[in-house]
Design a protein around this motif. Sequence first.
Motif, PDB file in Angstrom:
ATOM      1  N   ALA A 148       0.749  -1.243   0.011  1.00 33.09           N
ATOM      2  CA  ALA A 148      -0.131   0.038  -0.011  1.00 33.09           C
ATOM      3  C   ALA A 148       0.931   1.309  -0.102  1.00 33.09           C
ATOM      4  CB  ALA A 148      -1.157  -0.090   1.423  1.00 33.09           C
ATOM      5  N   ALA A 149       1.810   1.175   0.547  1.00 35.33           N
ATOM      6  CA  ALA A 149       2.856   2.443   0.859  1.00 35.33           C
ATOM      7  C   ALA A 149       3.691   2.682  -0.526  1.00 35.33           C
ATOM      8  CB  ALA A 149       3.936   2.214   1.825  1.00 35.33           C
ATOM      9  N   LEU A 150       3.998   1.422  -1.006  1.00 31.26           N
ATOM     10  CA  LEU A 150       4.531   1.520  -2.472  1.00 31.26           C
ATOM     11  C   LEU A 150       3.592   2.019  -3.576  1.00 31.26           C
ATOM     12  CD1 LEU A 150       7.222   0.642  -3.649  1.00 31.26           C
ATOM     13  CD2 LEU A 150       6.141  -1.445  -4.194  1.00 31.26           C
ATOM     14  N   ARG A 151       2.440   1.461  -3.262  1.00 30.76           N
ATOM     15  CA  ARG A 151       1.417   2.288  -4.261  1.00 30.76           C
ATOM     16  C   ARG A 151       1.040   3.760  -4.233  1.00 30.76           C
ATOM     17  NH1 ARG A 151      -0.500   1.082  -9.122  1.00 30.76           N
ATOM     18  NH2 ARG A 151      -0.374  -0.935  -8.371  1.00 30.76           N
ATOM     19  N   ARG A 162       6.017   8.850 -14.362  1.00 28.60           N
ATOM     20  CA  ARG A 162       5.591   7.474 -14.656  1.00 28.60           C
ATOM     21  C   ARG A 162       5.931   7.064 -15.843  1.00 28.60           C
ATOM     22  NH1 ARG A 162      -0.661   7.549 -12.201  1.00 28.60           N
ATOM     23  NH2 ARG A 162      -0.362   8.173 -10.216  1.00 28.60           N
ATOM     24  N   GLU A 163       6.047   7.920 -16.852  1.00 31.40           N
ATOM     25  CA  GLU A 163       6.501   7.093 -18.219  1.00 31.40           C
ATOM     26  C   GLU A 163       7.937   7.272 -18.242  1.00 31.40           C
ATOM     27  OE1 GLU A 163       5.930   8.911 -22.805  1.00 31.40           O
ATOM     28  OE2 GLU A 163       5.470  10.283 -21.119  1.00 31.40           O
ATOM     29  N   VAL A 164       8.918   7.738 -17.594  1.00 30.14           N
ATOM     30  CA  VAL A 164      10.142   7.576 -17.413  1.00 30.14           C
ATOM     31  C   VAL A 164      10.543   6.268 -16.631  1.00 30.14           C
ATOM     32  CG1 VAL A 164      12.176   8.167 -16.079  1.00 30.14           C
ATOM     33  CG2 VAL A 164      11.163  10.038 -17.453  1.00 30.14           C
ATOM     34  N   LEU A 165       9.584   5.925 -15.472  1.00 26.40           N
ATOM     35  CA  LEU A 165      10.019   4.706 -14.793  1.00 26.40           C
ATOM     36  C   LEU A 165       9.381   3.543 -15.727  1.00 26.40           C
ATOM     37  CD1 LEU A 165      10.052   2.837 -12.448  1.00 26.40           C
ATOM     38  CD2 LEU A 165       7.568   3.584 -11.840  1.00 26.40           C
ATOM     39  N   LEU A 207      14.492  -0.058  -7.750  1.00 23.56           N
ATOM     40  CA  LEU A 207      13.630   0.604  -8.632  1.00 23.56           C
ATOM     41  C   LEU A 207      12.654  -0.252  -9.523  1.00 23.56           C
ATOM     42  CD1 LEU A 207      11.797   3.225  -9.245  1.00 23.56           C
ATOM     43  CD2 LEU A 207      13.538   3.890 -10.992  1.00 23.56           C
ATOM     44  N   VAL A 208      13.416  -1.253 -10.313  1.00 23.75           N
ATOM     45  CA  VAL A 208      12.794  -2.289 -11.050  1.00 23.75           C
ATOM     46  C   VAL A 208      11.999  -3.160 -10.434  1.00 23.75           C
ATOM     47  CG1 VAL A 208      13.329  -3.957 -12.633  1.00 23.75           C
ATOM     48  CG2 VAL A 208      14.579  -1.931 -13.150  1.00 23.75           C
ATOM     49  N   ARG A 209      12.407  -3.703  -9.103  1.00 26.96           N
ATOM     50  CA  ARG A 209      11.885  -4.918  -8.606  1.00 26.96           C
ATOM     51  C   ARG A 209      10.507  -4.057  -8.076  1.00 26.96           C
ATOM     52  NH1 ARG A 209      10.931  -5.179  -3.262  1.00 26.96           N
ATOM     53  NH2 ARG A 209      12.213  -3.383  -2.791  1.00 26.96           N
ATOM     54  N   LYS A 210      10.577  -2.688  -7.567  1.00 24.58           N
ATOM     55  CA  LYS A 210       9.366  -2.073  -7.004  1.00 24.58           C
ATOM     56  C   LYS A 210       8.416  -1.925  -8.103  1.00 24.58           C
ATOM     57  CE  LYS A 210      11.476   0.304  -3.131  1.00 24.58           C
ATOM     58  NZ  LYS A 210      11.631   1.615  -2.193  1.00 24.58           N
ATOM     59  N   ALA A 211       8.681  -1.659  -9.318  1.00 24.73           N
ATOM     60  CA  ALA A 211       7.982  -1.657 -10.404  1.00 24.73           C
ATOM     61  C   ALA A 211       7.164  -2.871 -10.754  1.00 24.73           C
ATOM     62  CB  ALA A 211       8.625  -0.991 -11.693  1.00 24.73           C
ATOM     63  N   GLU A 212       8.003  -3.903 -10.542  1.00 29.04           N
ATOM     64  CA  GLU A 212       7.593  -5.312 -10.727  1.00 29.04           C
ATOM     65  C   GLU A 212       6.233  -5.691  -9.701  1.00 29.04           C
ATOM     66  OE1 GLU A 212      10.875  -7.673 -10.595  1.00 29.04           O
ATOM     67  OE2 GLU A 212      11.339  -7.458 -12.793  1.00 29.04           O
ATOM     68  N   VAL A 213       6.709  -5.315  -8.639  1.00 31.48           N
ATOM     69  CA  VAL A 213       5.551  -5.517  -7.456  1.00 31.48           C
ATOM     70  C   VAL A 213       4.237  -4.821  -7.703  1.00 31.48           C
ATOM     71  CG1 VAL A 213       4.876  -5.049  -5.270  1.00 31.48           C
ATOM     72  CG2 VAL A 213       7.260  -5.857  -5.601  1.00 31.48           C
ATOM     73  N   LEU A 214       4.495  -3.618  -8.437  1.00 33.78           N
ATOM     74  CA  LEU A 214       3.024  -2.891  -8.674  1.00 33.78           C
ATOM     75  C   LEU A 214       2.807  -3.350 -10.039  1.00 33.78           C
ATOM     76  CD1 LEU A 214       4.718   0.604  -7.537  1.00 33.78           C
ATOM     77  CD2 LEU A 214       2.612  -0.964  -6.383  1.00 33.78           C
ATOM     78  N   HIS A 215       3.344  -4.069 -10.657  1.00 31.36           N
ATOM     79  CA  HIS A 215       2.933  -4.501 -12.243  1.00 31.36           C
ATOM     80  C   HIS A 215       3.103  -3.601 -13.205  1.00 31.36           C
ATOM     81  CE1 HIS A 215       1.955  -8.347 -10.731  1.00 31.36           C
ATOM     82  NE2 HIS A 215       0.941  -7.811  -9.463  1.00 31.36           N
TER      83      HIS A 215
END
Length: 230
Positions: A148-151, A162-165, A207-215
């Motif tokens: 939830a905090a990551l979201r 977000r586009e850069v991410l 950063l990539v790992r967190k992006a994967e968690v958020l799909h």
Amino acid sequence: MSLGSNERLTVGATGESRPVVYVLDDDESMRLALGSLFRSIGLRVELFDSSQAFLAFPKFDAPCCLVLDVRLRGESGLAFQDELARNGLQMPIVFMTGHGDIAMTVKAMKAGAVDFLAKPFREQDMLDAVSNALARDGERLAADRSCAALRASYESLTPREREVLGFVVTGMLNKQIASAMNLSEITVKIYRGQVMKKMAARSVADLVRKAEVLHVGPPASSVTAGSMPR
């Protein structure tokens, strides 16, 4: 009828994170005995004699588990386990029964029960089962809160960030991202730095790992941009 109402009058103000054990059994003597047992080791306890009373009770936002009798008056504990799953109520269950058999145990465990104790059981066996269930639920709550905090961190990003991410997760270099977004490389660096900061990422890999968690996937334009030579 739900017991333990005096305790509920006070727990709302203090001890919100203290683990709680819900006991659902239509045998009053068993309910009271379990209540005393769990309170003796400092656990918060709520006692119920029917599934309706349990469902109507507001649940605490804390690690919890349900100690559930397989045979309730006029209903099945196993059927109630299925009902909880259908309603999305995530809570580890410790079953107890005086009429258990192997098939019943297998069904309960396959449906996610943490343990299945035959009456009469040793107090220590019950305490061990509940301790395991509370630890499991504590891990689930921690994971849910972390997600939830990551979201929330992701939601704080601007559309450009977000586009850069999205491009970063594809492994593209800043100059490639700049070309794909029609921006200067220095501007991309600024956006990327803001993304790292807002997402509390220690490295690009983090950063990539967190992006994967958020799909979070790459932008649609990255298909074309990703074909450019590095």
